[in-house]
Every structure is written in C-alpha cells, then in structure tokens.
Design a protein around this motif. Structure first.
Motif, PDB file in Angstrom:
ATOM      1  N   ASP A   1     -22.860  84.881 -29.469  1.00 42.32           N
ATOM      2  CA  ASP A   1     -23.699  84.801 -28.272  1.00 42.32           C
ATOM      3  C   ASP A   1     -23.019  83.785 -27.347  1.00 42.32           C
ATOM      4  OD1 ASP A   1     -25.564  83.999 -26.383  1.00 42.32           O
ATOM      5  OD2 ASP A   1     -27.270  84.103 -27.763  1.00 42.32           O
ATOM      6  N   LEU A   2     -22.290  84.308 -26.375  1.00 35.97           N
ATOM      7  CA  LEU A   2     -21.436  83.447 -25.535  1.00 35.97           C
ATOM      8  C   LEU A   2     -22.249  82.388 -24.790  1.00 35.97           C
ATOM      9  CD1 LEU A   2     -18.300  83.505 -24.672  1.00 35.97           C
ATOM     10  CD2 LEU A   2     -19.171  84.377 -22.503  1.00 35.97           C
ATOM     11  N   ALA A   3     -23.403  82.811 -24.258  1.00 37.48           N
ATOM     12  CA  ALA A   3     -24.209  81.880 -23.459  1.00 37.48           C
ATOM     13  C   ALA A   3     -24.674  80.713 -24.320  1.00 37.48           C
ATOM     14  CB  ALA A   3     -25.405  82.607 -22.859  1.00 37.48           C
ATOM     15  N   ALA A   4     -25.176  81.031 -25.527  1.00 37.48           N
ATOM     16  CA  ALA A   4     -25.676  79.965 -26.404  1.00 37.48           C
ATOM     17  C   ALA A   4     -24.525  79.039 -26.805  1.00 37.48           C
ATOM     18  CB  ALA A   4     -26.333  80.578 -27.640  1.00 37.48           C
ATOM     19  N   ALA A   5     -23.405  79.640 -27.225  1.00 40.92           N
ATOM     20  CA  ALA A   5     -22.285  78.839 -27.729  1.00 40.92           C
ATOM     21  C   ALA A   5     -21.729  77.918 -26.639  1.00 40.92           C
ATOM     22  CB  ALA A   5     -21.189  79.768 -28.256  1.00 40.92           C
ATOM     23  N   CYS A   6     -21.501  78.463 -25.447  1.00 41.82           N
ATOM     24  CA  CYS A   6     -20.865  77.651 -24.396  1.00 41.82           C
ATOM     25  C   CYS A   6     -21.822  76.579 -23.858  1.00 41.82           C
ATOM     26  CB  CYS A   6     -20.351  78.540 -23.269  1.00 41.82           C
ATOM     27  SG  CYS A   6     -19.042  79.637 -23.843  1.00 41.82           S
ATOM     28  N   SER A   7     -23.119  76.866 -23.897  1.00 44.05           N
ATOM     29  CA  SER A   7     -24.076  75.833 -23.478  1.00 44.05           C
ATOM     30  C   SER A   7     -24.080  74.682 -24.481  1.00 44.05           C
ATOM     31  CB  SER A   7     -25.506  76.376 -23.401  1.00 44.05           C
ATOM     32  OG  SER A   7     -25.536  77.493 -22.599  1.00 44.05           O
ATOM     33  N   VAL A   8     -24.088  75.034 -25.771  1.00 44.60           N
ATOM     34  CA  VAL A   8     -24.069  73.981 -26.807  1.00 44.60           C
ATOM     35  C   VAL A   8     -22.785  73.151 -26.670  1.00 44.60           C
ATOM     36  CG1 VAL A   8     -23.886  73.569 -29.297  1.00 44.60           C
ATOM     37  CG2 VAL A   8     -25.522  75.240 -28.437  1.00 44.60           C
TER      38      VAL A   8
ATOM     39  N   ARG B   1     -10.467  85.751 -24.505  1.00 43.31           N
ATOM     40  CA  ARG B   1      -9.805  85.843 -23.189  1.00 43.31           C
ATOM     41  C   ARG B   1     -10.576  86.763 -22.232  1.00 43.31           C
ATOM     42  NH1 ARG B   1      -4.818  84.315 -21.762  1.00 43.31           N
ATOM     43  NH2 ARG B   1      -4.129  84.100 -23.928  1.00 43.31           N
ATOM     44  N   ALA B   2     -11.104  87.861 -22.777  1.00 41.09           N
ATOM     45  CA  ALA B   2     -11.773  88.843 -21.918  1.00 41.09           C
ATOM     46  C   ALA B   2     -13.023  88.248 -21.254  1.00 41.09           C
ATOM     47  CB  ALA B   2     -12.147  90.077 -22.740  1.00 41.09           C
ATOM     48  N   ARG B   3     -13.562  87.183 -21.818  1.00 49.55           N
ATOM     49  CA  ARG B   3     -14.806  86.616 -21.271  1.00 49.55           C
ATOM     50  C   ARG B   3     -14.603  85.178 -20.773  1.00 49.55           C
ATOM     51  NH1 ARG B   3     -19.804  88.184 -24.949  1.00 49.55           N
ATOM     52  NH2 ARG B   3     -20.850  87.844 -22.954  1.00 49.55           N
ATOM     53  N   TYR B   4     -13.334  84.868 -20.479  1.00 50.39           N
ATOM     54  CA  TYR B   4     -12.980  83.491 -20.119  1.00 50.39           C
ATOM     55  C   TYR B   4     -13.780  82.978 -18.903  1.00 50.39           C
ATOM     56  CZ  TYR B   4     -10.127  79.404 -18.980  1.00 50.39           C
ATOM     57  OH  TYR B   4      -9.705  78.119 -18.706  1.00 50.39           O
TER      58      TYR B   4
ATOM     59  N   ILE C   1     -12.744  71.660 -17.280  1.00 49.03           N
ATOM     60  CA  ILE C   1     -11.398  71.971 -16.775  1.00 49.03           C
ATOM     61  C   ILE C   1     -11.048  73.394 -17.208  1.00 49.03           C
ATOM     62  CG2 ILE C   1      -8.948  71.362 -16.878  1.00 49.03           C
ATOM     63  CD1 ILE C   1      -9.861  68.484 -17.610  1.00 49.03           C
ATOM     64  N   SER C   2     -10.628  74.228 -16.259  1.00 49.06           N
ATOM     65  CA  SER C   2     -10.203  75.592 -16.596  1.00 49.06           C
ATOM     66  C   SER C   2      -8.763  75.784 -16.141  1.00 49.06           C
ATOM     67  CB  SER C   2     -11.122  76.610 -15.906  1.00 49.06           C
ATOM     68  OG  SER C   2     -10.969  76.501 -14.505  1.00 49.06           O
ATOM     69  N   GLY C   3      -8.195  76.914 -16.572  1.00 49.50           N
ATOM     70  CA  GLY C   3      -6.870  77.304 -16.082  1.00 49.50           C
ATOM     71  C   GLY C   3      -5.709  76.669 -16.826  1.00 49.50           C
TER      72      GLY C   3
ATOM     73  N   ILE D   1     -10.146  77.032 -23.089  1.00 50.15           N
ATOM     74  CA  ILE D   1      -8.854  77.666 -23.409  1.00 50.15           C
ATOM     75  C   ILE D   1      -9.127  79.086 -23.917  1.00 50.15           C
ATOM     76  CG2 ILE D   1      -6.847  77.484 -24.988  1.00 50.15           C
ATOM     77  CD1 ILE D   1      -7.536  74.423 -25.078  1.00 50.15           C
ATOM     78  N   PRO D   2      -8.367  80.082 -23.448  1.00 43.75           N
ATOM     79  CA  PRO D   2      -8.609  81.453 -23.922  1.00 43.75           C
ATOM     80  C   PRO D   2      -7.919  81.734 -25.266  1.00 43.75           C
ATOM     81  CG  PRO D   2      -6.904  81.449 -22.250  1.00 43.75           C
ATOM     82  CD  PRO D   2      -7.331  80.018 -22.408  1.00 43.75           C
ATOM     83  N   HIS D   3      -8.535  82.609 -26.094  1.00 47.81           N
ATOM     84  CA  HIS D   3      -7.866  83.063 -27.330  1.00 47.81           C
ATOM     85  C   HIS D   3      -7.830  84.589 -27.373  1.00 47.81           C
ATOM     86  CE1 HIS D   3     -11.333  84.524 -29.739  1.00 47.81           C
ATOM     87  NE2 HIS D   3     -12.019  83.462 -29.345  1.00 47.81           N
TER      88      HIS D   3
END
Ligand code: NAD
Length: 489
Positions: A273-280, A303-306, A379-381, A401-403
């Motif tokens: 669950d991207l939203a939950a994980a990135c918020s945490v 990477r597809a959801r970076y 920081i992105s990019g 960082i993308p994987h």
C-alpha cells in the motif's frame, strides 16, 4: 528537593558531587537558544580521579560479587527517576529539544522502565554453569563456566537520545557487576548531571561505582579509551569517532563495544500500500527532527510509482511543521545545535549540487527566527550513488530512490557502508519477510513491527558498529567468561 535546584550541575566522582576543574559551560535550549544554566566542565585531572575511583570500587569493594546489592541499587535508580519524572521531562525537553510526546517513550520513560529488565536479568541470571565431570586428556575433571563482570567500563554517549543511551549502558553494566565512568556528550550535560544527582542522593550505589564526567573536552573520552585501568569502552556516537575510539583502545587490547551511525533503507515492494508506506516513512524521519541513528532515511520505491511516492512523502512531511518541543502535538523539534543545523543545511545544498530537487522543505522555516530548526525535506531525482543518499545527515531529510524489483531493492538497501536498521513494506507477509531476511542490518521492521524493546538486542552490522545493546546480548557485553577446571581426584 528540585533537581539542579541552583541551576548549576556537578560532576559525580567517587560518590561526591563536585564542580569541574575547567569551570563551567552554558547549557543551551536548542528550541529557543536561551541559556538554561551552567554545566560542570571537567578537566583531565577530574577524569583521572574518576577512573581511579571506578578502579578502586571494582578492585577493593564487594560490588562485583554482591548481586543482591546491585539489583537493589538499579531498582532504586529506576524508582528515583520515576519519582522525579515530571521534572526530568521538562529538563529533557529543554536540554535535548526532545518533543514532549517522545518523552513518554524512548526519550525518557522507556529507558527508565528498561532498568527493570537489567535488574531482573541479573537476579535470574545463571552466573555459573556446571558442565559436569569429564576426563579431557584422561584426567577426571569437574568443569564449570563462570560469568563475571569485565571491570571498569568507560561509557561514552551522544546527545540525541541521552537518557536512553546513558541508561542502556549504565543499567546492564551495573547489574552485571561493573563500575562505570560515564562521559556524556557536551550538548546535553544536564540529562547526565541529574542522573549523577539522583545516584548520589537517592540510591545506595557505593562511592566510585558510578562516576559522571561532563566536559566540553572530547579528549576526556579518548582518555577512557586509552587508559589501562579501563577494561571496556562502550561507545555510542558517530562512525568517525568510533574508529578513533577503537584505535585508541588497541594499545591496551580492551574490549570495545560500538553503536555507530546509520543510513537505513525503507523498502516499499510493488504490492505494498504505497500511500500507507510512504506516509509512515515520511512521518518517521520527522521524529525528533531525524536525529535517530536507526531512522530509515532512504525511501526505496518501485520505479513505476516513483513520482506518486515522492508526492505522498512530501504531502506528509510538508504538513509537519517543526516547532516548540514542549507542546504536546509537536513531533519535529529543533536539531541540537547551530553546528548541527548548519551541517544539515550543507547536505541540503549538496543535494541540489548533486542534481536533486526538493519536493518539500529545503531550508530553515521562516516562522522560527530563534532555535535550531530545519524544515522536513524530501529529496527526489537522485540515485543511491549520491552523497546525500550515502552519508548520515541526522536531520529531518528523506531521499527517495527508485528500485526495479525486490532484488534491486535489496541491492540498494545493502549498498551502504552502514547496516544499522531497515524496513520492508509489502502486502504478502511471506515475501516481505523474505526480503527483510536479506538485509544486512541489525534491526528490521516488517510492515510496521517495533523492534525497540528492553528484551530485544539493538546494534549494527558493518560500519554501524559491533556488539549489541539491550536484551540478554546487551547484558552479556558487560561480562567476561571464566572456564574453571578442578581435578576430581
Ligand atoms: P560524536 O561521535 O561526535 O560524539 C559522541 C561522544 O563521543 C561524545 O560524548 C563526544 O564527546 C565523544 N567523543 C568525541 N571525540 C572523541 C574521541 N576522539 N574519543 C572518545 N570520545 C570522543 O557523536 P554525536 O554527534 O554526539 O552523536 C551523533 C552520532 O551518534 C550519529 O552518528 C549517530 O548515528 C550516532 N548514534 C548511534 C546510535 C547507535 O546506537 N548506533 C545511537 C545514537 C546515536
């Protein structure tokens, strides 16, 4: 009586609260930059006396063999801290800039409670193990293995979670039978000084068993590492200083136990669950303004959801406003000092030089003219090759960082000189656990599990250190092993 009643702290040497040979130095509130009071500034003669007192207390008293006394004393210290917990809370917020809400856990009450684990462990420990009768080389022999204290412990600690780190050393070291010289960080001297006051005035800990030496002179830490009267150095701090401690200890071959820096990864698998994980992930980097060695400061996402991941993390961190740590709702207070704030800012400048972008934050908050505040920053990019992705920043800063799949995510997580911690989020618990098992790190959180606990060992792989704090492993760091063989005929 109130702690530090006259606004002046003292050293604890050989059972006495004394002033420092080098006078005093100002204790500054990092949220306001106001001077709180004066801390005793020890000189080399003070440290020499402290080591001498610890040596005598170990060699010439029954401390190391009287388990009942030690257990009682560790519990007395716990109880004294509990009695003064509200005063300690205010003092911790002012001295450390620790958000009030964190003082209910790892910044104060957690480590006080954890003293129970040290006392209980000593009380129930199998100090002597009987290996029975055998005939090695044909000689009938009764064999036993005895565990006993290492001796004089030099404990050197940093400023970020000072109660936790001071007590996670002091508790097990004392319960195991050692005597201790504690050299705390100069940035948070009051937290250590109140410990000295409570020990001197509210416990039966005999003179010399605990000595607390606050000082602006880092060389006093090096003295502990070099001195032949010290048997073990238990150090928490940066990897650079850890290296120096290890080198200084080499001449006397003393045991060195190191808890060092980190640059841990938070892996988000493609089924999570991207939203939950990135918020945490964003929230955790803001806790205590990112000044935690085990905080996961690299967010590694599919990477597809970076772009989506960056936006979620920035949404969370951008909404967290750094502010007054004494307020109950604050999770991100100041960093400890102007020096630390400037160091974090230099990494933010570097991020731009390296080609990164700020999805939120990037500098000092305009609404905080005083205090050492930094905006939560995403920081992105950048890739994992960037210095801001490889070096410990120790501020509220997250690099995304993308994987390209699980193997790549594991590769990125492990591509670090550090190995302190890691997190994995994924919808399939077995798959997430499989990824977690491949991380070269001392503590791993899967889908939000909490590894911080008195009975769980904490420590790092690679350049994050050696040895373990807390848990039975943390207790045993402070023990020697003696094999006794007695001829049976
Ligand atoms: P630091 O290494 O600068 O200082 C730590 C302590 O070492 C201080 O008491 C300092 O006075 C003393 N010291 C400095 N030079 C010394 C020397 N040459 N010999 C002996 N002692 C010396 O660290 P800091 O800036 O106070 O704390 C932040 C660092 O601590 C970060 O790198 C963080 O990751 C690390 N840390 C690690 C853990 C862990 O458990 N792994 C926990 C908290 C903090």
């Amino acid at each position: 009586m109130a702690l530090l009643a006259d606004g002046v702290s003292r050293l604890l040497i050989d059972g006495k609260l004394t002033s420092g040979g080098a006078g005093g130095f100002a204790t500054v509130n990092p949220a306001t930059e106001e001077v709180l009071g004066e801390a005793a500034n020890a000189d080399t003669a003070d440290m020499d006396r402290a080591i001498g007192a610890a040596r005598r207390a170990f060699d010439e008293t029954g401390w190391s063999t009287n388990t009942e006394l030690r257990v009682r004393c560790v519990r007395q210290l716990r109880d004294a801290m509990r009695e003064h917990v509200e005063e300690l809370r205010d003092l911790t917020i002012a001295d450390v800039g620790a958000p009030r809400m964190l003082t209910a856990g790892a910044q104060l009450e957690g480590p006080i409670n954890d003293l129970s684990f040290a006392a209980d462990t000593a009380e129930n420990y199998e100090w002597t193990q009987d290996l029975g009768l055998a005939s090695p080389m044909g000689i009938p022999t009764r064999r036993s293995v005895v565990r006993e204290a290492v001796g004089v412990v030099g404990a050197i600690t940093p400023w970020n979670f000072p109660h936790q780190i001071n007590l996670a050393k002091l508790g097990p070291a004392l319960a195991a039978g050692n005597t201790v010289v504690l050299k705390p960080a100069p940035d948070t001297p009051w937290v250590a000084a109140v410990l000295g006051e409570l020990i001197a005035e509210h416990t039966d800990i005999p003179p010399g068993v605990v000595n607390i030496v606050t000082s602006t002179d880092h060389a006093l830490g090096a003295m502990l590492a070099k001195d032949p009267r010290v048997d073990l150095v238990s150090f928490t701090g940066s990897t650079a200083t850890g290296r120096s401690v290890m080198a200084d200890a080499a001449a006397t071959i003393k045991k060195v136990f190191l808890e060092l820096g980190g640059k841990s990864a938070f892996l988000v698998l493609d089924d999570a669950d991207l939203a939950a994980a990135c918020s945490v992930a964003g929230f955790s980097v803001c806790l205590h303004a990112g000044q935690g060695c085990a905080i996961t400061t690299r967010l590694v996402v599919p990477r597809a959801r970076y772009d989506e991941a960056v936006a979620i993390a920035a949404g969370t961190m951008g909404s967290i406003k750094p502010g007054d740590p004494s307020k109950p709702g604050t999770i991100c207070g100041p960093v400890i000092s102007a020096r630390q704030r400037d160091r974090v800012q230099s990494y933010l400048d570097l991020a731009i030089t390296e080609g990164g972008e700020f999805a939120c934050g990037g500098g000092r908050p305009a609404d905080q003219p005083a205090g050492f505040f930094i905006e939560p920053t995403v920081i992105s990019g950048l890739t994992n090759e960037a210095r801001v992705a490889r070096e410990e920043i120790f501020g509220p800063v997250l690099t995304v960082i993308p994987h390209d799949g699980d193997d790549d995510a594991v590769r990125i997580a492990n591509d670090s000189p550090y190995g302190l911690s890691g997190t994995v989020y994924g919808a399939d618990p077995e798959r997430a656990a499989g990824v977690a098992a491949r991380l070269r790190a001392g503590t791993v959180n899967v889908n939000g599990g909490v590894w911080y606990s008195a009975d769980m060992p904490f420590g790092g792989y690679k350049q994050s250190g050696n040895g373990r704090e807390m848990g039975i492993a943390g207790f045993e760091e402070y023990l020697e092993i003696k094999a006794i063989a007695t001829a049976a005929n």
